[in-house]
Design a protein around this motif. Structure first.
Motif, PDB file in Angstrom:
ATOM      1  N   VAL A  22       0.814  -1.221   0.000  1.00 41.71           N
ATOM      2  CA  VAL A  22       0.000   0.000   0.000  1.00 41.71           C
ATOM      3  C   VAL A  22       0.849   1.273   0.000  1.00 41.71           C
ATOM      4  O   VAL A  22       0.636   2.165  -0.826  1.00 41.71           O
ATOM      5  CB  VAL A  22      -0.996  -0.014   1.183  1.00 41.71           C
ATOM      6  CG1 VAL A  22      -1.702   1.334   1.310  1.00 41.71           C
ATOM      7  CG2 VAL A  22      -2.017  -1.123   1.006  1.00 41.71           C
ATOM      8  N   PRO A  23       1.848   1.412   0.900  1.00 41.39           N
ATOM      9  CA  PRO A  23       2.669   2.637   0.858  1.00 41.39           C
ATOM     10  C   PRO A  23       3.469   2.776  -0.434  1.00 41.39           C
ATOM     11  O   PRO A  23       3.644   3.899  -0.924  1.00 41.39           O
ATOM     12  CB  PRO A  23       3.607   2.492   2.062  1.00 41.39           C
ATOM     13  CG  PRO A  23       2.943   1.520   2.959  1.00 41.39           C
ATOM     14  CD  PRO A  23       2.225   0.579   2.057  1.00 41.39           C
ATOM     15  N   LEU A  24       3.956   1.659  -0.979  1.00 40.50           N
ATOM     16  CA  LEU A  24       4.725   1.740  -2.219  1.00 40.50           C
ATOM     17  C   LEU A  24       3.856   2.241  -3.372  1.00 40.50           C
ATOM     18  O   LEU A  24       4.269   3.101  -4.160  1.00 40.50           O
ATOM     19  CB  LEU A  24       5.324   0.371  -2.555  1.00 40.50           C
ATOM     20  CG  LEU A  24       6.510  -0.078  -1.690  1.00 40.50           C
ATOM     21  CD1 LEU A  24       6.907  -1.507  -2.031  1.00 40.50           C
ATOM     22  CD2 LEU A  24       7.709   0.846  -1.881  1.00 40.50           C
ATOM     23  N   CYS A  27       2.958   6.058  -2.551  1.00 42.31           N
ATOM     24  CA  CYS A  27       4.075   6.975  -2.810  1.00 42.31           C
ATOM     25  C   CYS A  27       4.439   7.001  -4.291  1.00 42.31           C
ATOM     26  O   CYS A  27       4.770   8.057  -4.837  1.00 42.31           O
ATOM     27  CB  CYS A  27       5.288   6.569  -1.979  1.00 42.31           C
ATOM     28  SG  CYS A  27       5.035   6.747  -0.204  1.00 42.31           S
ATOM     29  N   GLY A  28       4.370   5.825  -4.941  1.00 43.89           N
ATOM     30  CA  GLY A  28       4.667   5.774  -6.371  1.00 43.89           C
ATOM     31  C   GLY A  28       3.685   6.598  -7.180  1.00 43.89           C
ATOM     32  O   GLY A  28       4.065   7.321  -8.114  1.00 43.89           O
ATOM     33  N   THR A  29       2.397   6.531  -6.801  1.00 42.49           N
ATOM     34  CA  THR A  29       1.377   7.333  -7.475  1.00 42.49           C
ATOM     35  C   THR A  29       1.628   8.820  -7.259  1.00 42.49           C
ATOM     36  O   THR A  29       1.474   9.631  -8.181  1.00 42.49           O
ATOM     37  CB  THR A  29      -0.023   6.962  -6.946  1.00 42.49           C
ATOM     38  OG1 THR A  29      -0.224   5.558  -7.106  1.00 42.49           O
ATOM     39  CG2 THR A  29      -1.111   7.711  -7.691  1.00 42.49           C
ATOM     40  N   ALA A  33       2.302  11.491 -10.128  1.00 47.77           N
ATOM     41  CA  ALA A  33       1.436  12.670 -10.248  1.00 47.77           C
ATOM     42  C   ALA A  33       2.254  13.953 -10.167  1.00 47.77           C
ATOM     43  O   ALA A  33       1.977  14.932 -10.879  1.00 47.77           O
ATOM     44  CB  ALA A  33       0.372  12.649  -9.154  1.00 47.77           C
ATOM     45  N   GLY A  34       3.278  13.953  -9.304  1.00 50.84           N
ATOM     46  CA  GLY A  34       4.138  15.125  -9.199  1.00 50.84           C
ATOM     47  C   GLY A  34       4.877  15.422 -10.487  1.00 50.84           C
ATOM     48  O   GLY A  34       4.997  16.579 -10.900  1.00 50.84           O
ATOM     49  N   LEU A  35       5.372  14.373 -11.154  1.00 50.61           N
ATOM     50  CA  LEU A  35       6.058  14.557 -12.440  1.00 50.61           C
ATOM     51  C   LEU A  35       5.113  15.169 -13.471  1.00 50.61           C
ATOM     52  O   LEU A  35       5.484  16.089 -14.212  1.00 50.61           O
ATOM     53  CB  LEU A  35       6.588  13.213 -12.949  1.00 50.61           C
ATOM     54  CG  LEU A  35       7.741  12.584 -12.159  1.00 50.61           C
ATOM     55  CD1 LEU A  35       8.029  11.180 -12.665  1.00 50.61           C
ATOM     56  CD2 LEU A  35       8.991  13.441 -12.269  1.00 50.61           C
ATOM     57  N   VAL A  36       3.888  14.671 -13.502  1.00 51.15           N
ATOM     58  CA  VAL A  36       2.903  15.186 -14.462  1.00 51.15           C
ATOM     59  C   VAL A  36       2.570  16.642 -14.155  1.00 51.15           C
ATOM     60  O   VAL A  36       2.580  17.512 -15.037  1.00 51.15           O
ATOM     61  CB  VAL A  36       1.629  14.321 -14.435  1.00 51.15           C
ATOM     62  CG1 VAL A  36       0.553  14.937 -15.320  1.00 51.15           C
ATOM     63  CG2 VAL A  36       1.938  12.897 -14.881  1.00 51.15           C
ATOM     64  N   ILE A  37       2.279  16.921 -12.882  1.00 51.26           N
ATOM     65  CA  ILE A  37       1.825  18.263 -12.495  1.00 51.26           C
ATOM     66  C   ILE A  37       2.914  19.303 -12.713  1.00 51.26           C
ATOM     67  O   ILE A  37       2.674  20.374 -13.286  1.00 51.26           O
ATOM     68  CB  ILE A  37       1.351  18.254 -11.022  1.00 51.26           C
ATOM     69  CG1 ILE A  37       0.036  17.465 -10.904  1.00 51.26           C
ATOM     70  CG2 ILE A  37       1.161  19.670 -10.502  1.00 51.26           C
ATOM     71  CD1 ILE A  37      -0.358  17.148  -9.484  1.00 51.26           C
ATOM     72  N   PHE A  38       4.143  18.996 -12.270  1.00 53.56           N
ATOM     73  CA  PHE A  38       5.202  20.004 -12.381  1.00 53.56           C
ATOM     74  C   PHE A  38       5.660  20.198 -13.821  1.00 53.56           C
ATOM     75  O   PHE A  38       6.121  21.279 -14.183  1.00 53.56           O
ATOM     76  CB  PHE A  38       6.365  19.643 -11.465  1.00 53.56           C
ATOM     77  CG  PHE A  38       6.091  19.945 -10.019  1.00 53.56           C
ATOM     78  CD1 PHE A  38       6.089  21.258  -9.571  1.00 53.56           C
ATOM     79  CD2 PHE A  38       5.797  18.936  -9.122  1.00 53.56           C
ATOM     80  CE1 PHE A  38       5.815  21.551  -8.240  1.00 53.56           C
ATOM     81  CE2 PHE A  38       5.526  19.218  -7.797  1.00 53.56           C
ATOM     82  CZ  PHE A  38       5.533  20.540  -7.356  1.00 53.56           C
TER      83      PHE A  38
END
Length: 305
Positions: A22-24, A27-29, A33-38
């Motif tokens: 679950v944490p992997l 955190c992976g999601t 998402a951060g790569l897409v947003i930034f």
């Protein structure tokens, strides 16, 4: 939400595997998402010539202003727009499933005789109540209401609740007893690293993040709009309402016990006689493990004396 969902698992479900998966995934999601947003923010900054920190204000403006503007500039923009808002709808909907189930399960577990046989009716009633509570968020000034809720409720109370849970399990219930419970369910004990995390690393990390968040917390704003004092008070009340049951229930439990204050506290930090698995065959194994642990302790004490 995670604890509530986990409570519906079978007794022998491999919670050790789930605690890593679950944490992997989570955190992976977030990283993806951060790569897409930034990348989108960088593109918007390049297109408009505005410094990246000024492209969008913090809060919901990213999802509902900046990102849709970027989607319009993509090839086949209607397709990406539909996919983007379908994704937002799906994420919001499954988040609500988890949070809503947490709330209804808490009430049903607390008042089983009254609500257990009326779960469908109770769920429909709460859906209607939450629908009414959600109306102000979608009205003309709804963004300001949403910003208050997001500002004061997202991290402040969640961190304290998580810290309390971790301290209770690691230092009051005891990691050794918790290890025995896990072994009873999955057949083996986790490695030493988990115990170190539960007792030291996780509480210190949560406390540091919480203190940092509190020291950096400023009065709520939305863009250039500054909220009146009354709205700030309401925001703090919203943030504290989820924390109040902890001291209130603790005080009530102390008042209901008998004996001196020390005797009451000593009794309350131990689990009750009915603590353990609900299913009889698992409860027998649990009580047997407690008996074996006590016999081992008595044996050690005999050798010492």
């Amino acid at each position: 939400g995670l604890i509530t969902m986990a409570s519906f698992n079978k007794f022998n479900n491999n919670c050790y595997r789930d605690a890593m998966i679950v944490p992997l995934i989570n955190c992976g999601t977030s990283v993806f998402a951060g790569l897409v947003i930034f990348s989108v923010l960088g593109f918007m900054s390049h297109e408009t010539g505005i410094d990246i920190k000024n492209v969008v204000t913090q809060g919901p403006g990213l999802a509902f202003v900046a990102y849709p503007e970027a989607v319009v500039k993509l090839p086949i923009s209607p397709l990406w727009a539909v996919l983007f808002f379908l994704m937002l709808f799906a994420v919001g909907l499954d988040t609500q499933f988890g949070m809503f189930e947490t709330m209804t399960s808490a009430f049903i577990d607390e008042f089983p005789h009254l609500l257990k046989n009326r779960k469908v009716l109770f769920t429909a009633f709460f859906c209607f109540i939450e629908f009414l509570l959600g109306i102000p968020c979608v009205m003309q000034g709804g963004i300001y209401v949403l910003q208050i809720m997001d500002w004061y409720c997202a991290t402040f109370s969640l961190m304290l609740l998580s810290l309390t849970e971790c301290v209770v399990i690691a230092w009051i219930y005891g990691t050794d007893r918790f290890y025995k419970d896990i072994e009873l369910m999955i057949g083996f004990q986790p490695c030493l690293w988990w115990k170190i995390c539960w007792k030291y690393i996780t509480p210190v990390t949560i406390a540091f993040v919480w203190l940092f968040s509190v020291t950096q917390l400023s009065p709520v704003t939305y863009g250039k709009y500054e909220y009146p004092d009354g709205a700030i008070v309401i925001g703090w009340m919203l943030g504290l309402v989820s924390l109040m049951p902890i001291p209130i229930c603790a005080i009530l439990a102390i008042l209901r016990e008998k004996g001196s204050f020390y005797e009451r506290i000593k009794k309350l930090v131990h689990h009750t006689d009915d603590w353990g698995p609900a299913v009889e065959k698992h409860r027998v194994r649990y009580l047997q493990s407690l008996q074996n642990s006590q016999e081992s302790l008595d044996s050690v004490m005999c050798h010492l004396y």
